[in-house]
Design a protein around this motif. Sequence first.
Motif, PDB file in Angstrom:
ATOM      1  N   SER A 187     -48.156  28.582  20.867  1.00  0.00           N
ATOM      2  CA  SER A 187     -47.179  27.645  20.697  1.00  0.00           C
ATOM      3  C   SER A 187     -47.515  26.351  20.056  1.00  0.00           C
ATOM      4  N   ARG A 188     -48.606  25.654  20.765  1.00  0.00           N
ATOM      5  CA  ARG A 188     -48.994  24.372  20.411  1.00  0.00           C
ATOM      6  C   ARG A 188     -49.407  24.415  18.901  1.00  0.00           C
ATOM      7  N   ARG A 189     -50.294  25.215  18.718  1.00  0.00           N
ATOM      8  CA  ARG A 189     -51.030  25.402  17.367  1.00  0.00           C
ATOM      9  C   ARG A 189     -50.114  25.695  16.261  1.00  0.00           C
ATOM     10  N   ILE A 190     -48.739  26.434  16.432  1.00  0.00           N
ATOM     11  CA  ILE A 190     -47.771  26.627  15.506  1.00  0.00           C
ATOM     12  C   ILE A 190     -46.984  25.291  15.116  1.00  0.00           C
ATOM     13  N   ARG A 191     -46.797  24.450  16.318  1.00  0.00           N
ATOM     14  CA  ARG A 191     -45.897  23.363  16.087  1.00  0.00           C
ATOM     15  C   ARG A 191     -47.058  22.310  15.301  1.00  0.00           C
ATOM     16  N   ASP A 192     -48.312  22.244  15.648  1.00  0.00           N
ATOM     17  CA  ASP A 192     -49.250  21.395  14.891  1.00  0.00           C
ATOM     18  C   ASP A 192     -49.269  21.789  13.573  1.00  0.00           C
ATOM     19  N   GLY A 193     -49.324  23.041  13.099  1.00  0.00           N
ATOM     20  CA  GLY A 193     -49.345  23.782  11.780  1.00  0.00           C
ATOM     21  C   GLY A 193     -48.315  22.914  11.045  1.00  0.00           C
ATOM     22  N   ALA A 194     -47.058  23.314  11.612  1.00  0.00           N
ATOM     23  CA  ALA A 194     -45.702  22.899  11.064  1.00  0.00           C
ATOM     24  C   ALA A 194     -45.564  21.318  10.792  1.00  0.00           C
ATOM     25  N   SER A 195     -46.242  20.696  11.718  1.00  0.00           N
ATOM     26  CA  SER A 195     -46.180  19.205  11.627  1.00  0.00           C
ATOM     27  C   SER A 195     -47.238  18.830  10.435  1.00  0.00           C
ATOM     28  N   LEU A 196     -48.230  19.525  10.317  1.00  0.00           N
ATOM     29  CA  LEU A 196     -49.032  19.299   9.202  1.00  0.00           C
ATOM     30  C   LEU A 196     -48.556  19.546   8.025  1.00  0.00           C
ATOM     31  N   VAL A 197     -47.653  20.694   7.822  1.00  0.00           N
ATOM     32  CA  VAL A 197     -46.782  20.711   6.500  1.00  0.00           C
ATOM     33  C   VAL A 197     -45.989  19.839   6.382  1.00  0.00           C
ATOM     34  N   LEU A 198     -45.124  19.431   7.493  1.00  0.00           N
ATOM     35  CA  LEU A 198     -44.413  18.288   7.158  1.00  0.00           C
ATOM     36  C   LEU A 198     -44.840  17.110   6.585  1.00  0.00           C
ATOM     37  N   TRP A 199     -45.969  16.602   7.161  1.00  0.00           N
ATOM     38  CA  TRP A 199     -46.686  15.442   6.543  1.00  0.00           C
ATOM     39  C   TRP A 199     -47.112  15.786   5.152  1.00  0.00           C
ATOM     40  N   ALA A 200     -47.566  16.746   4.874  1.00  0.00           N
ATOM     41  CA  ALA A 200     -47.625  17.232   3.388  1.00  0.00           C
ATOM     42  C   ALA A 200     -46.478  17.406   2.552  1.00  0.00           C
ATOM     43  N   TRP A 201     -45.555  17.519   3.044  1.00  0.00           N
ATOM     44  CA  TRP A 201     -44.283  17.656   2.347  1.00  0.00           C
ATOM     45  C   TRP A 201     -43.861  16.168   1.802  1.00  0.00           C
ATOM     46  N   ALA A 202     -44.009  15.288   2.907  1.00  0.00           N
ATOM     47  CA  ALA A 202     -43.457  13.854   2.853  1.00  0.00           C
ATOM     48  C   ALA A 202     -44.347  13.380   1.615  1.00  0.00           C
ATOM     49  N   LEU A 203     -45.443  13.623   1.836  1.00  0.00           N
ATOM     50  CA  LEU A 203     -46.716  13.085   0.676  1.00  0.00           C
ATOM     51  C   LEU A 203     -46.076  13.632  -0.683  1.00  0.00           C
ATOM     52  N   PHE A 204     -45.886  14.827  -0.725  1.00  0.00           N
ATOM     53  CA  PHE A 204     -45.553  15.601  -1.838  1.00  0.00           C
ATOM     54  C   PHE A 204     -44.141  15.145  -2.305  1.00  0.00           C
ATOM     55  N   VAL A 205     -43.299  14.664  -1.674  1.00  0.00           N
ATOM     56  CA  VAL A 205     -42.050  14.118  -1.970  1.00  0.00           C
ATOM     57  C   VAL A 205     -42.259  12.818  -2.689  1.00  0.00           C
ATOM     58  N   ILE A 206     -43.063  11.936  -2.185  1.00  0.00           N
ATOM     59  CA  ILE A 206     -43.469  10.714  -2.743  1.00  0.00           C
ATOM     60  C   ILE A 206     -44.144  11.006  -4.374  1.00  0.00           C
ATOM     61  N   ALA A 207     -44.964  12.054  -4.214  1.00  0.00           N
ATOM     62  CA  ALA A 207     -45.670  12.471  -5.606  1.00  0.00           C
ATOM     63  C   ALA A 207     -44.571  12.949  -6.604  1.00  0.00           C
ATOM     64  N   GLY A 208     -43.743  13.668  -5.890  1.00  0.00           N
ATOM     65  CA  GLY A 208     -42.651  14.251  -6.826  1.00  0.00           C
ATOM     66  C   GLY A 208     -41.839  13.142  -7.514  1.00  0.00           C
ATOM     67  N   ALA A 209     -41.493  12.120  -6.551  1.00  0.00           N
ATOM     68  CA  ALA A 209     -40.737  10.963  -6.979  1.00  0.00           C
ATOM     69  C   ALA A 209     -41.276  10.180  -8.266  1.00  0.00           C
ATOM     70  N   ILE A 210     -42.698  10.156  -8.190  1.00  0.00           N
ATOM     71  CA  ILE A 210     -43.386   9.523  -9.197  1.00  0.00           C
ATOM     72  C   ILE A 210     -43.437  10.368 -10.703  1.00  0.00           C
ATOM     73  N   VAL A 211     -43.442  11.556 -10.473  1.00  0.00           N
ATOM     74  CA  VAL A 211     -43.270  12.476 -11.486  1.00  0.00           C
ATOM     75  C   VAL A 211     -41.899  12.340 -12.228  1.00  0.00           C
ATOM     76  N   ALA A 212     -40.857  12.308 -11.406  1.00  0.00           N
ATOM     77  CA  ALA A 212     -39.457  12.269 -11.843  1.00  0.00           C
ATOM     78  C   ALA A 212     -39.404  10.798 -12.519  1.00  0.00           C
ATOM     79  N   LYS A 213     -39.936   9.861 -12.091  1.00  0.00           N
ATOM     80  CA  LYS A 213     -39.796   8.665 -12.918  1.00  0.00           C
ATOM     81  C   LYS A 213     -40.478   8.625 -13.961  1.00  0.00           C
ATOM     82  N   THR A 214     -41.668   9.339 -14.067  1.00  0.00           N
ATOM     83  CA  THR A 214     -42.525   9.380 -15.348  1.00  0.00           C
ATOM     84  C   THR A 214     -41.919  10.471 -16.332  1.00  0.00           C
TER      85      THR A 214
END
Lengths: 312, 108
Positions: free
Chosen positions: A74-101
């Motif tokens: 249970s803990r490992r699934i929640r940790d894995g999902a949290s990592l994906v959420l962090w990754a998604w936040a970084l990806f959104v920032i990168a996507g916003a840069i792409v959208a601007k350019t």
Amino acid sequence: VSSANGRRRRRRLTPGPNTLLALFPSAWRRRYGDELDALILDMHADGRDTGTRMRIDLLRAAARARLRGGGDPSRRIRDGASLVLWAWALFVIAGAIVAKTSEHWQQALPGQAAAHVAFAVFTVIAVIAAAAIFGGIAIPAPAVWRLLREGGWTRVRRRVLRASVLSATVIVATTALVTWAHRLTVADRNGHDHLYAAAFVIWAALVAACLLAWTAVATRIATDIRCDRTVLRVQAWLAPAVALAMAAMTAAVLVWWAVVGAYAPGALTGGTALAHPSPVVPLLALAAALMVFATGVAAVGAVRAETAHAQL
Amino acid sequence: MPSTRPNDPNLLILTSLASGEKHGYALLQDIEQFAGVTLGPGTLYGAIARLEERGMIEPAQKSGRRRPYRLTATGAEELSDALAEIRAIADEGGRRLAARTGVAGAPA
């Protein structure tokens, strides 16, 4: 000299367990580090091979332990999902840069189907992945409510306050920036007015900080909540789906960049066509690197959630 | 459940611990002796961590820096199931091989 060489050789052959053990997760090290160190010293004292093969074995074991994470499934699934959420936040920032350019690139390149298809694929997958992320956050809502009522609020209060203050600041800054932008020409908005450009960068940094602050709130809550099996199964299914979506979006952006860079590099600066004739735009390179990094982080999270899912 | 691959580290560790508690190096030596497989220290402790987490083995009293491990009831049950599967595959393989040899050796 010979004796000194011998000492050096012996020192090189000494396993150097501390260096290799440092690669394991800290919780794993606290539990098994001392025993593993003792085992390596036993092997060394017995004249066994403690050279390259053993180092590779330790490196592989450390990578597996990091990929796997610690705790119950249970803990490992929640940790894995949290990592994906962090990754998604970084990806959104990168996507916003792409959208601007990528503003106005369609007018500069009407005939290149590959670029249009790649950009459409990126946009459609982004919408689907965002829906999956919101679903992943919404599904455990009852468990989150239960946690907050049972005293969990005190553990996240500071993070929530920080994120709320940042959100309020972003709203005020956005209103001010939009009002200012309406008084400027297109050229001023795209780099000619240096003061506005600086304000835009500060605003973008504030938005990114706000996104990361709310991600920190969500992942802190994920550490403490008790989810039932159905919720965990959904999270374990969503994690690899989002990671795959991020990989597909990264590939689509790279294709789009290659085509636009080859046929209309000036369009890559968003509205300042022909002002920058090189296809290598530093901001776009930063966004692509961030996307690749975020996809890697999401892949680690997905593997962690998926392997734990099998043991649920 | 441990894999039914005869060189699976989980299966080898459970088999070794079936004869009594052992620490890391004793496990390594025992596995080499009965299976001819040399496990690396990282592989061994990775498997120990997984087995302990699943409740198949448990740590015994630490002696110095070495900590022996022993089989739990769950571990013994899992090992028994895995061995039964391996035995079933071995029996089936033996039967098929005997039948094949019989056909090949049958008079025309």
